[in-house]
Design a protein around this motif. Structure first.
Motif, PDB file in Angstrom:
ATOM      1  N   GLY A  30       5.585  12.370  -9.491  1.00  0.00           N
ATOM      2  CA  GLY A  30       5.461  13.727 -10.029  1.00  0.00           C
ATOM      3  C   GLY A  30       6.168  13.870 -11.367  1.00  0.00           C
ATOM      4  O   GLY A  30       6.689  12.899 -11.917  1.00  0.00           O
ATOM      5  N   GLU A  31       6.156  15.091 -11.900  1.00  0.00           N
ATOM      6  CA  GLU A  31       6.821  15.363 -13.182  1.00  0.00           C
ATOM      7  C   GLU A  31       7.884  16.431 -12.976  1.00  0.00           C
ATOM      8  O   GLU A  31       7.991  17.003 -11.903  1.00  0.00           O
ATOM      9  CB  GLU A  31       5.791  15.832 -14.217  1.00  0.00           C
ATOM     10  N   TYR A  32       8.633  16.725 -14.022  1.00  0.00           N
ATOM     11  CA  TYR A  32       9.742  17.664 -13.873  1.00  0.00           C
ATOM     12  C   TYR A  32       9.784  18.631 -15.042  1.00  0.00           C
ATOM     13  O   TYR A  32       9.577  18.244 -16.182  1.00  0.00           O
ATOM     14  CB  TYR A  32      11.056  16.880 -13.811  1.00  0.00           C
ATOM     15  N   HIS A  33      10.026  19.873 -14.751  1.00  0.00           N
ATOM     16  CA  HIS A  33      10.174  20.873 -15.815  1.00  0.00           C
ATOM     17  C   HIS A  33      11.467  21.646 -15.610  1.00  0.00           C
ATOM     18  O   HIS A  33      11.852  21.926 -14.487  1.00  0.00           O
ATOM     19  CB  HIS A  33       8.976  21.821 -15.813  1.00  0.00           C
ATOM     20  N   LEU A  81       7.450  15.669 -28.513  1.00  0.00           N
ATOM     21  CA  LEU A  81       8.025  15.050 -27.320  1.00  0.00           C
ATOM     22  C   LEU A  81       9.547  15.150 -27.259  1.00  0.00           C
ATOM     23  O   LEU A  81      10.148  14.926 -26.237  1.00  0.00           O
ATOM     24  CB  LEU A  81       7.612  13.569 -27.288  1.00  0.00           C
ATOM     25  N   ASP A  82      10.171  15.497 -28.359  1.00  0.00           N
ATOM     26  CA  ASP A  82      11.629  15.498 -28.454  1.00  0.00           C
ATOM     27  C   ASP A  82      12.256  16.623 -27.635  1.00  0.00           C
ATOM     28  O   ASP A  82      11.690  17.698 -27.511  1.00  0.00           O
ATOM     29  CB  ASP A  82      12.011  15.657 -29.929  1.00  0.00           C
ATOM     30  N   GLY A  83      13.446  16.358 -27.100  1.00  0.00           N
ATOM     31  CA  GLY A  83      14.125  17.371 -26.286  1.00  0.00           C
ATOM     32  C   GLY A  83      15.413  17.910 -26.875  1.00  0.00           C
ATOM     33  O   GLY A  83      16.119  18.656 -26.219  1.00  0.00           O
ATOM     34  N   HIS A  84      15.754  17.547 -28.104  1.00  0.00           N
ATOM     35  CA  HIS A  84      17.023  18.011 -28.694  1.00  0.00           C
ATOM     36  C   HIS A  84      16.922  19.492 -29.050  1.00  0.00           C
ATOM     37  O   HIS A  84      16.377  19.848 -30.082  1.00  0.00           O
ATOM     38  CB  HIS A  84      17.369  17.190 -29.936  1.00  0.00           C
ATOM     39  N   ASP A  85      17.464  20.335 -28.189  1.00  0.00           N
ATOM     40  CA  ASP A  85      17.215  21.769 -28.339  1.00  0.00           C
ATOM     41  C   ASP A  85      18.472  22.597 -28.595  1.00  0.00           C
ATOM     42  O   ASP A  85      18.458  23.800 -28.438  1.00  0.00           O
ATOM     43  CB  ASP A  85      16.458  22.302 -27.114  1.00  0.00           C
ATOM     44  N   ARG A  86      19.565  21.934 -28.964  1.00  0.00           N
ATOM     45  CA  ARG A  86      20.793  22.687 -29.263  1.00  0.00           C
ATOM     46  C   ARG A  86      20.532  23.700 -30.371  1.00  0.00           C
ATOM     47  O   ARG A  86      20.920  24.860 -30.273  1.00  0.00           O
ATOM     48  CB  ARG A  86      21.893  21.713 -29.689  1.00  0.00           C
ATOM     49  N   GLY A  87      19.866  23.254 -31.419  1.00  0.00           N
ATOM     50  CA  GLY A  87      19.615  24.121 -32.562  1.00  0.00           C
ATOM     51  C   GLY A  87      18.751  25.310 -32.207  1.00  0.00           C
ATOM     52  O   GLY A  87      19.104  26.463 -32.486  1.00  0.00           O
ATOM     53  N   ILE A  88      17.643  25.055 -31.561  1.00  0.00           N
ATOM     54  CA  ILE A  88      16.704  26.150 -31.302  1.00  0.00           C
ATOM     55  C   ILE A  88      17.278  27.140 -30.290  1.00  0.00           C
ATOM     56  O   ILE A  88      17.049  28.347 -30.388  1.00  0.00           O
ATOM     57  CB  ILE A  88      15.305  25.622 -30.876  1.00  0.00           C
ATOM     58  N   GLN A  89      18.073  26.639 -29.353  1.00  0.00           N
ATOM     59  CA  GLN A  89      18.702  27.556 -28.388  1.00  0.00           C
ATOM     60  C   GLN A  89      19.645  28.515 -29.110  1.00  0.00           C
ATOM     61  O   GLN A  89      19.677  29.709 -28.811  1.00  0.00           O
ATOM     62  CB  GLN A  89      19.512  26.766 -27.356  1.00  0.00           C
ATOM     63  N   ILE A 140      10.626  35.130 -27.597  1.00  0.00           N
ATOM     64  CA  ILE A 140      10.001  34.375 -26.509  1.00  0.00           C
ATOM     65  C   ILE A 140      10.169  32.898 -26.840  1.00  0.00           C
ATOM     66  O   ILE A 140       9.587  32.399 -27.807  1.00  0.00           O
ATOM     67  CB  ILE A 140       8.497  34.709 -26.404  1.00  0.00           C
ATOM     68  N   TYR A 141      11.001  32.211 -26.056  1.00  0.00           N
ATOM     69  CA  TYR A 141      11.203  30.778 -26.295  1.00  0.00           C
ATOM     70  C   TYR A 141      10.350  29.997 -25.290  1.00  0.00           C
ATOM     71  O   TYR A 141      10.588  30.060 -24.091  1.00  0.00           O
ATOM     72  CB  TYR A 141      12.686  30.421 -26.177  1.00  0.00           C
ATOM     73  N   LEU A 142       9.352  29.289 -25.799  1.00  0.00           N
ATOM     74  CA  LEU A 142       8.410  28.591 -24.917  1.00  0.00           C
ATOM     75  C   LEU A 142       9.001  27.323 -24.318  1.00  0.00           C
ATOM     76  O   LEU A 142       8.497  26.823 -23.323  1.00  0.00           O
ATOM     77  CB  LEU A 142       7.133  28.223 -25.680  1.00  0.00           C
ATOM     78  N   GLY A 143      10.040  26.780 -24.941  1.00  0.00           N
ATOM     79  CA  GLY A 143      10.669  25.574 -24.411  1.00  0.00           C
ATOM     80  C   GLY A 143      10.133  24.303 -25.040  1.00  0.00           C
ATOM     81  O   GLY A 143       9.595  24.321 -26.150  1.00  0.00           O
ATOM     82  N   LEU A 144      10.283  23.223 -24.298  1.00  0.00           N
ATOM     83  CA  LEU A 144      10.020  21.883 -24.829  1.00  0.00           C
ATOM     84  C   LEU A 144       8.565  21.455 -24.673  1.00  0.00           C
ATOM     85  O   LEU A 144       7.833  22.001 -23.865  1.00  0.00           O
ATOM     86  CB  LEU A 144      10.872  20.856 -24.071  1.00  0.00           C
ATOM     87  N   ARG A 145       8.215  20.396 -25.469  1.00  0.00           N
ATOM     88  CA  ARG A 145       6.950  19.675 -25.323  1.00  0.00           C
ATOM     89  C   ARG A 145       5.730  20.576 -25.461  1.00  0.00           C
ATOM     90  O   ARG A 145       4.788  20.507 -24.681  1.00  0.00           O
ATOM     91  CB  ARG A 145       6.884  18.938 -23.968  1.00  0.00           C
ATOM     92  N   PRO A 161      10.993  13.615 -11.785  1.00  0.00           N
ATOM     93  CA  PRO A 161      12.081  14.458 -11.257  1.00  0.00           C
ATOM     94  C   PRO A 161      13.364  13.648 -11.002  1.00  0.00           C
ATOM     95  O   PRO A 161      13.308  12.419 -10.919  1.00  0.00           O
ATOM     96  CB  PRO A 161      11.503  14.992  -9.941  1.00  0.00           C
ATOM     97  N   PRO A 162      14.501  14.320 -10.867  1.00  0.00           N
ATOM     98  CA  PRO A 162      15.783  13.618 -10.758  1.00  0.00           C
ATOM     99  C   PRO A 162      15.858  12.565  -9.646  1.00  0.00           C
ATOM    100  O   PRO A 162      16.380  11.481  -9.872  1.00  0.00           O
ATOM    101  CB  PRO A 162      16.784  14.741 -10.495  1.00  0.00           C
ATOM    102  N   ARG A 163      15.343  12.873  -8.472  1.00  0.00           N
ATOM    103  CA  ARG A 163      15.582  11.931  -7.370  1.00  0.00           C
ATOM    104  C   ARG A 163      14.833  10.606  -7.511  1.00  0.00           C
ATOM    105  O   ARG A 163      15.451   9.544  -7.425  1.00  0.00           O
ATOM    106  CB  ARG A 163      15.368  12.615  -6.017  1.00  0.00           C
TER     107      ARG A 163
END
Lengths: 134, 522
Positions: free
Chosen positions: B514-517, A15-23, A37-42, B176-178
């Protein structure tokens, strides 16, 4: 024969979003000539393993800072085993105590890199890993 | 220096134009507050020593809170675990492996009640670091206070509640932001009427800096977020002097000592000018930028961890010289695990040494008038203004973050910083210089594997003892209210009292909002 580019799937599990390192690691691997290929978060272990298989990757690398590394790596190793994949390097980094690194190494997980590791060390480890690609 | 331009060797009066002391600096406690928000500062009231803590179950964190209070800490600061921060219940498959790991798990009002057992909520001040589901956690806190019989008008504390920096840097958003911004303003509005002593938001540069920004970016992006919250609250129809006094800030104290001091001073001046001149605030309190500071977690090193005590002490000193209102000092072992009690105690003692032993509280803003400090303060202010213009051109903070503007700026700065370390243009002791063959070992805190099971069992008990009908009713009310413009606070407090779980509430809201990506950047 020309060496094929190594393909690596990167992800942030959990669930964590701290992605400075992986970027930063993703950029370094790309600059190091790898197919990144970076899949991103979560991402769940299932999503990561499936993506790696689908994209025919040689390497999975994840970043875990939250202490959930044991659960995440165990699950990925189990899934790979179930799917009969043997030639995949599973590596990563984050806040992972040495005692846990040793336990994970016994499960077949590759090296895990902590804060302050020179990028060069990570890039050359992955580059020089002798996997299925030749 | 974490900014791109290098400092000069020395500064002279020629480096900054004469703009008049009163207009540009002013005495401490007078506009534009460059020198501090109070005339007497720490002589009269020391900064609040506030160590962030939380792990495992509410019961365990409650024990750590009692320890910190007994050791002389003045306020509490709750760290939540990842599932709580993301609005996920401990018994959800998405929470597996993360329950109680990097903070405390709060699933229902019951957990909140246990977290503050034998701590009177109307006697302490509590900071809660949570953003995506911040409004839900405040509802739990209010419900908990009501059950303790505490007067809501006396509740003191801070809810981080700063969702914009989540999209910009830390990436722990849910909606989402709003709609997220709408929830932030719901909190501001509700507290303005019912919790007059509560800091409704902690507008945070900390995470922006941790994500790799420069000092100038931290300053500019944080204040731009602040102006956005002001504008949204004005749109809601709130009067600026009613809500502005309860907006608070949270900055990072990084390693570049002088630049950091200048950053804090510049922040106060920019905020005061804008609040008075542009948003027409009349009350002095509305002009004041009050802030919490945390030393920079990203500057700690895994190598030779004891050195982190020294780094943290210097960073803390810059925050104090910059006039902070409260301070968290990191523990030396945080690149390795959550801190042990001993490491936390040293961090706490670091602040107590600053406060009592080195005489720094005697004179307010002692560096004012230094050519270098004043020049750096001016320069940071100018750079922030340049960024404000660029953000404006993009249509404001929300469009800019939707376009990835901040994210790209920060990623670029983070890469530059890393490259400097790799090329040894920036020396980090123990990392790229002065290495030690044998790394010293320090004892680490281990979180028992049983935590997750324990918390899931706690949650199951709550699910069993509550009235399913009350939960259903409360969630239905909430769902209906969410479809309107109505302030959701009351419905959320009702849901809290019904022991609806955080996850149930968040899922209900997701169906409406909704959700945000976000596309990853690298």
């Amino acid at each position: 024969m020309m060496k094929k580019k190594k393909k690596i799937v990167l992800a942030k599990p959990g669930l964590d979003g701290h992605d400075r390192g992986i970027q930063i690691v993703a950029s370094a691997l790309k600059e190091g000539g790898m197919d990144v290929i970076y899949l991103g978060l979560r991402q769940t272990p299932e999503m990561i393993v499936n993506a790696a298989i689908q994209k025919k990757a040689n390497v999975i690398a994840v970043s875990v800072l939250t202490g959930s590394h044991m659960t995440v790596f165990r699950k990925m190793m189990k899934l790979l085993k179930e799917k009969g994949i043997k030639e995949m390097l599973v590596t990563g980094g984050g806040i992972i105590p040495e005692a846990d690194q040793k336990k994970l190494s016994k499960l077949g997980v590759g090296r895990l890199f902590g804060p302050g590791t020179p990028l060069e060390e990570i890039v050359s480890y992955i580059k020089n890993w002798k996997g299925s690609v030749s | 220096m974490t900014s791109s331009r290098r400092n000069r060797t020395y500064y002279t009066p020629n480096d900054f134009p004469e703009r008049g002391y009163a207009h540009h600096l002013g005495d401490p406690g007078t506009f534009p507050f460059t020198r501090g928000i109070h005339p007497t500062m720490y002589r009269q009231k020391p900064w609040t020593i506030r160590e962030f803590a939380g792990f495992g179950t509410a019961e365990e964190t409650n024990k750590r809170f009692h320890l910190l209070l007994a050791e002389g800490q003045m306020g509490l600061s709750v760290a939540f675990d990842m599932p709580t921060l993301m609005g996920v219940d401990s018994d959800s498959p998405r929470a597996e492996g993360e329950v109680g790991r990097c903070g405390v798990a709060i699933d229902t009002l019951q957990d909140m009640e246990d977290l503050f057992k034998k701590i009177s909520l109307d006697r302490i001040s509590t900071s809660m670091t949570i953003n995506g589901p911040a409004i839900v956690m405040l509802a739990f806190y209010i419900a908990c206070a009501q059950k303790q019989g505490a007067s809501l008008r006396r509740l003191k504390g801070t809810l981080q509640n700063d969702i914009l920096k989540e999209y910009i840097a830390q990436r722990e958003w849910i909606f989402p932001p709003r709609p997220s911004l709408k929830l932030v303003v719901d909190v501001i509005e509700h507290c303005t009427h019912h919790l007059p002593l509560w800091n409704t938001i902690s507008i945070s540069g900390y995470h922006i800096r941790e994500a790799g920004s420069t000092a100038a970016q931290e300053l500019a992006f944080t204040l731009a977020d602040g102006f956005t919250y002001v504008e949204e609250s004005l749109k809601r129809g709130l009067a600026v002097d009613h809500f502005a006094p309860r907006l608070s800030f949270f900055f990072n104290a990084h390693l570049n000592f002088l630049e950091e001091i200048a950053k804090f001073r510049a922040a106060r001046r920019i905020w005061a000018k804008k609040m008075r001149n542009e948003y027409k605030a009349k009350k002095k309190r509305s002009w004041l930028l009050r802030f919490h500071t945390q030393t920079a977690g990203c500057t700690l090193t895994r190598q030779q961890p004891e050195n982190n005590i020294v780094r943290t002490a210097y960073e803390a000193l810059s925050a104090v010289l910059g006039g902070t209102q409260s301070l968290h000092t990191n523990s030396m072992d945080e690149q390795l695990a959550l801190p042990t009690e001993k490491a936390v105690r040293i961090a706490l003692r670091t602040q107590q040494i600053l406060l009592h032993e080195i005489g720094i509280t005697e004179i307010v803003d002692p560096l004012a008038g230094s050519y270098a400090i004043e020049c750096l303060t001016d320069r940071l202010e100018h750079r922030a203004e340049e960024y404000f213009r660029r953000i404006q051109e993009k249509g404001g903070v929300v469009p800019a973050l939707e376009q990835g503007f901040f994210q790209k700026e920060i990623a670029h700065a983070a890469r530059c910083y890393q490259r400097e370390i790799e090329q040894k243009k920036r020396i980090i002791v123990g990392v790229n210089a002065y290495l030690q063959k044998e790394e010293s070992e320090i004892p680490l805190l281990t979180i028992g594997a049983g935590i997750e099971r324990k918390q899931v069992a706690r949650l199951k008990r709550v699910r069993k003892m509550r009235s399913p009908q009350k939960v259903r009713q409360a969630l239905e009310h909430l769902g209906e209210a969410a479809k309107t413009e109505e302030n959701l606070m009351e419905s959320l407090v009702e849901a809290a009292h019904a022991y609806a779980t955080l996850g149930e509430i968040v899922e209900k809201l997701k169906r409406v909002f909704g959700e945000y990506h976000q596309k990853p950047i690298f």
